[in-house]
Write a protein that holds these residues in place. Structure first.
Motif, short mmCIF file in Angstrom:
data_model
loop_
_atom_site.label_atom_id
_atom_site.label_comp_id
_atom_site.label_asym_id
_atom_site.label_seq_id
_atom_site.Cartn_x
_atom_site.Cartn_y
_atom_site.Cartn_z
N GLY A 110 0.78 -1.22 0.00
CA GLY A 110 0.00 0.00 0.00
C GLY A 110 0.82 1.27 0.00
O GLY A 110 2.01 1.28 0.29
N ASP A 111 0.12 2.37 -0.32
CA ASP A 111 0.75 3.69 -0.39
C ASP A 111 1.26 4.14 0.97
O ASP A 111 2.25 4.87 1.04
N PHE A 112 0.56 3.75 2.04
CA PHE A 112 0.83 4.33 3.35
C PHE A 112 1.73 3.47 4.22
O PHE A 112 1.74 3.63 5.45
N ILE A 113 2.48 2.56 3.62
CA ILE A 113 3.57 1.90 4.33
C ILE A 113 4.77 2.84 4.26
O ILE A 113 5.22 3.20 3.17
N THR A 114 5.27 3.25 5.40
CA THR A 114 6.40 4.18 5.40
C THR A 114 7.73 3.42 5.49
O THR A 114 7.79 2.33 6.08
N GLU A 173 13.46 9.43 -0.82
CA GLU A 173 14.38 10.03 0.16
C GLU A 173 14.40 9.23 1.46
O GLU A 173 15.46 8.98 2.03
N GLN A 174 13.21 8.83 1.90
CA GLN A 174 13.11 8.12 3.18
C GLN A 174 13.70 6.71 3.10
O GLN A 174 14.29 6.22 4.08
N THR A 175 13.56 6.05 1.98
CA THR A 175 14.17 4.72 1.85
C THR A 175 15.68 4.82 1.93
O THR A 175 16.33 3.93 2.50
N ALA A 176 16.25 5.89 1.39
CA ALA A 176 17.69 6.08 1.48
C ALA A 176 18.11 6.32 2.93
O ALA A 176 19.11 5.77 3.40
N ILE A 177 17.33 7.12 3.65
CA ILE A 177 17.65 7.40 5.06
C ILE A 177 17.59 6.14 5.90
O ILE A 177 18.45 5.91 6.76
N HIS A 178 16.61 5.29 5.64
CA HIS A 178 16.39 4.10 6.46
C HIS A 178 17.00 2.83 5.86
O HIS A 178 16.80 1.74 6.41
N ASN A 179 17.74 3.01 4.78
CA ASN A 179 18.44 1.88 4.16
C ASN A 179 17.49 0.75 3.76
O ASN A 179 17.72 -0.43 4.04
#
Length: 201
Positions: A110-114, A173-179
């Motif tokens: 889903g869209d809202f999985i962070t 951006e967030q995937t890069a931050i959280h690897n």
């Protein structure tokens, strides 16, 4: 990894913005693994039905204030999506915890999985250990999201496509931050194979 191993309590998270192909990929993987797809959209419907605007304004803002919402600056629209995703994470964490605790498989898309949710080392009282696998599908061109939205719904929605694109960029951006692993949505002919490889299934 065999289907037997996958049915022993694995949790698979497939995230990404709207109109990048998450659902199509997820249902192919579901057939491959034998794990049913659980769509975050269903939790969205339940939460909106079971809460009120006073307690959870972000969950009801877009539906109850549509005329106001569509006039907001694009960055404000994206912030609403991010805030919505962060609220959804509270509920989704409990779902993931339950599946880890009961050792039952889950394929959640889903869209809202962070990315932050996908990166957690612990869900409630349950450690992720090796059981939670995640990947985010990313589109590389804004125009393609516009085309995908048109192909899905039959008419152009430039503002909505723009918001989806900006949310796509925030997720990147967030995937890069959280690897967290990302996969380009295209070429479509290989996206399922590339997602399966990244998840080792």
């Amino acid at each position: 990894m065999s289907n037997t191993e996958l049915t022993s309590g694995n949790v698979i998270l497939i995230g990404g913005a709207s109109c990048v192909g998450k659902s199509s990929v997820s249902y192919v993987i579901s057939r491959k693994t034998g794990i049913g797809v659980t769509e975050v959209d269903d939790f969205q419907i339940v939460l909106e039905e079971m809460t009120n605007e006073k307690d959870y304004p972000v969950l009801h803002y877009w539906k109850n204030h549509f005329d106001e919402a569509i006039k907001l600056p694009e960055n404000s629209k994206v912030k609403i999506m991010i805030d919505y995703a962060n609220i959804m994470s509270i509920a989704l964490e409990r779902v993931i915890e339950n599946h880890l605790e009961t050792d039952r498989p889950l394929l959640l898309e889903g869209d809202f999985i962070t990315p932050e949710l996908a990166a957690r080392s612990k869900y409630g009282k349950q450690l992720r250990e090796h059981k939670v696998k995640s990947v985010f599908i990313i589109e590389t061109e804004e125009e393609q999201i516009q085309k995908n939205l048109f192909n899905r719904e039959g008419y152009y929605q430039n503002d909505r496509a723009r918001t989806n694109w900006l949310y796509n960029e925030w997720l990147k951006e967030q995937t890069a931050i959280h690897n967290i692993q990302t996969i380009n949505a295209r070429p479509w002919s290989t996206v399922v194979d590339r997602v399966c490889k990244s998840l080792n299934i």
